[in-house]
Design an enzyme around this catalytic site. Structure first.
Site, PDB file in Angstrom:
ATOM      1  CE  LYS A  89      -7.378 -31.179 -23.837  1.00 61.65           C
ATOM      2  NZ  LYS A  89      -6.171 -31.025 -23.147  1.00 61.65           N
ATOM      3  NE  ARG A 122      -1.483 -28.259 -17.481  1.00 60.44           N
ATOM      4  CZ  ARG A 122      -2.230 -28.779 -18.684  1.00 60.44           C
ATOM      5  NH1 ARG A 122      -3.116 -27.936 -19.166  1.00 60.44           N
ATOM      6  NH2 ARG A 122      -2.267 -30.149 -19.105  1.00 60.44           N
TER       7      ARG A 122
HETATM    8  C1  LIG Z   1      -5.225 -31.326 -24.178  1.00 56.05           C
HETATM    9  C2  LIG Z   1      -4.047 -32.370 -23.964  1.00 56.05           C
HETATM   10  C3  LIG Z   1      -3.408 -32.873 -24.831  1.00 56.05           C
HETATM   11  C4  LIG Z   1      -3.794 -32.592 -26.326  1.00 56.05           C
HETATM   12  O1  LIG Z   1      -3.231 -31.175 -26.817  1.00 56.05           O
HETATM   13  P1  LIG Z   1      -3.762 -30.896 -28.453  1.00 56.05           P
HETATM   14  O2  LIG Z   1      -2.350 -29.675 -28.306  1.00 56.05           O
HETATM   15  O3  LIG Z   1      -4.903 -30.096 -28.390  1.00 56.05           O
HETATM   16  O4  LIG Z   1      -3.340 -31.807 -29.347  1.00 56.05           O
HETATM   17  C5  LIG Z   1      -2.224 -33.679 -24.768  1.00 56.05           C
HETATM   18  N1  LIG Z   1      -2.015 -33.776 -23.359  1.00 56.05           N
HETATM   19  C6  LIG Z   1      -2.486 -33.431 -22.415  1.00 56.05           C
HETATM   20  C7  LIG Z   1      -2.110 -33.633 -21.058  1.00 56.05           C
HETATM   21  C8  LIG Z   1      -3.809 -32.334 -22.557  1.00 56.05           C
HETATM   22  O5  LIG Z   1      -4.220 -31.709 -21.456  1.00 56.05           O
END
Ligand SMILES: *Cc1c(COP(=O)(O)O)cnc(C)c1O
Length: 361
Positions: free
Chosen positions: A36, A131
């Site tokens: 993402k 969350r």
């Molecule tokens: C964005 C996201 C991640 C990745 O997080 P980073 O800290 O950028 O590595 C992992 N799990 C979920 C649910 C996320 O939304």
């Protein structure tokens, strides 16, 4: 080249992916590469595949759709809790999804069963970031929730997330709690829940320190691999490349102007009232990049002595009075270009702005 542009160094991202895959592999943990940060770019997904990641994960179904259409063979995981309106597409595009609402899981089950397919679901647990996720008091009813599934959904395990809504950090304590929720659910459901998935980058520190419970076997990572940073623990990750991504913008004006405006000051375009320090006359460069393309508080100039003053929708203003222009002659004049290192929010903004080209080199 068209500006602004975000340049991704393929080799550096690949090296980071390999390093993270090795670190986690030594603890028996599979890495799912989160796409993402670059809006689900299939070129990133391909690097993740080469780097030894076991799957790709994204919060947006559209991003996973793009990756699916690119023909990449890795399994796909949807991380954002699915909307009911997405379930039909989800059943076609994703192999795994993180879920927290029994009704939605039952609907997905019905849709998949009708299509004659089975999709995995990881039950999202909230261990305190507040969350998404099941709250522990719901778990005793879990067996009732999922006893009547029609074979369209396979409950494959549990997952949790840190440092998103509240900044909750992972710890031995809350990770062990996650494992205990898995064990409770497993007992209630009467079958194995083999997967325990954690995210994101902040969990790497727990692995480095050897504190990750051995039952945890999946991690979802984005920021660390792309930027070599761990925002939650406020650290640079020493064993990862931190300059794989660069944003470049072009100078459209460069003039000497006062550092304090003349006249009465009201709200500026983005709703705050700015304060000014009188530094006398300054040399200011105006760049053709703005808040629609980056998050100005989250980029770092790579040119020595350059200071960010402010930005509006379409312009970034930098103070170049003290900039070293001897080495890069003309860099601060119209037509010159300047480089910045993005942090996570700026990377996200650039990747999703249709005005910024993304180049892999
Ligand atoms: C964005 C996201 C991640 C990745 O997080 P980073 O800290 O950028 O590595 C992992 N799990 C979920 C649910 C996320 O939304």
């Amino acid at each position: 080249m068209r500006y602004p542009v975000m340049i991704i160094n393929r080799d550096k991202v690949a090296r980071n992916a390999r390093t993270v895959a090795d670190l986690c592999g030594r603890s028996g943990i599979d890495v799912w590469g989160v796409t993402k940060g670059l809006a689900g770019d299939p070129r990133l997904a391909a690097i993740y595949a080469e780097g030894g990641f076991k799957g790709v994960a994204d919060s947006r179904l559209r991003n996973l759709q793009k990756i699916s259409e690119s023909g990449l063979g890795l399994p796909r995981q949807l991380m954002r809790i699915a909307m009911r309106s997405e379930l039909e597409d989800l059943s076609r595009v994703c192999d795994v999804s993180l879920q927290s609402e029994p009704e939605i899981i039952r609907s997905l089950d019905a849709i998949c069963a009708r299509r004659g397919t089975t999709r995995q679901v990881l039950l999202m647990m909230d261990v305190g970031d507040l969350r998404e996720g099941f709250w522990p008091e719901e778990l005793p009813q879990a067996a009732d929730y999922f006893s009547a599934l029609a074979g369209g959904v396979e409950i494959a395990g549990v997952a949790t997330n840190f440092a998103c809504a509240s900044g909750l950090l992972p710890s031995r304590d809350n990770l062990e709690r996650l494992v205990s929720y898995r064990d409770m659910l497993q007992a209630a459901l009467g079958y194995e829940l083999p997967v325990i998935s954690v995210g994101g980058t902040c969990c790497l520190k727990i692995i480095e320190e050897g504190l990750m419970p051995r039952q945890v076997n999946q991690i979802r990572v984005c920021e660390g691999v792309l930027l070599g940073m761990d925002t939650a623990f406020d650290r640079e990750i020493p064993y990862l490349e931190r300059d794989a991504l660069t944003i470049m913008a072009e100078v459209v004006e460069c003039k000497r102007k006062p550092s304090v405006p003349s006249g009465e000051i009201g709200m500026r375009a983005f709703g705050e009232k700015p304060a000014f320090i009188d530094r006398g006359m300054r040399k200011r460069a105006l760049l053709g990049i703005g808040r629609q393309d980056v998050n100005v508080d989250r980029i770092e100039p790579l040119n020595d002595g350059v200071r960010i003053v402010t930005a509006s929708s379409d312009h970034l203003i930098v103070d170049v009075t003290e900039a070293d222009s001897t080495r890069r002659k003309g860099a601060y004049e119209p037509g010159g270009t300047m480089s910045f290192r993005p942090r996570y929010p700026a990377m996200l903004a650039a990747a999703t702005s249709e005005y910024v080209d993304v180049i892999f080199e």
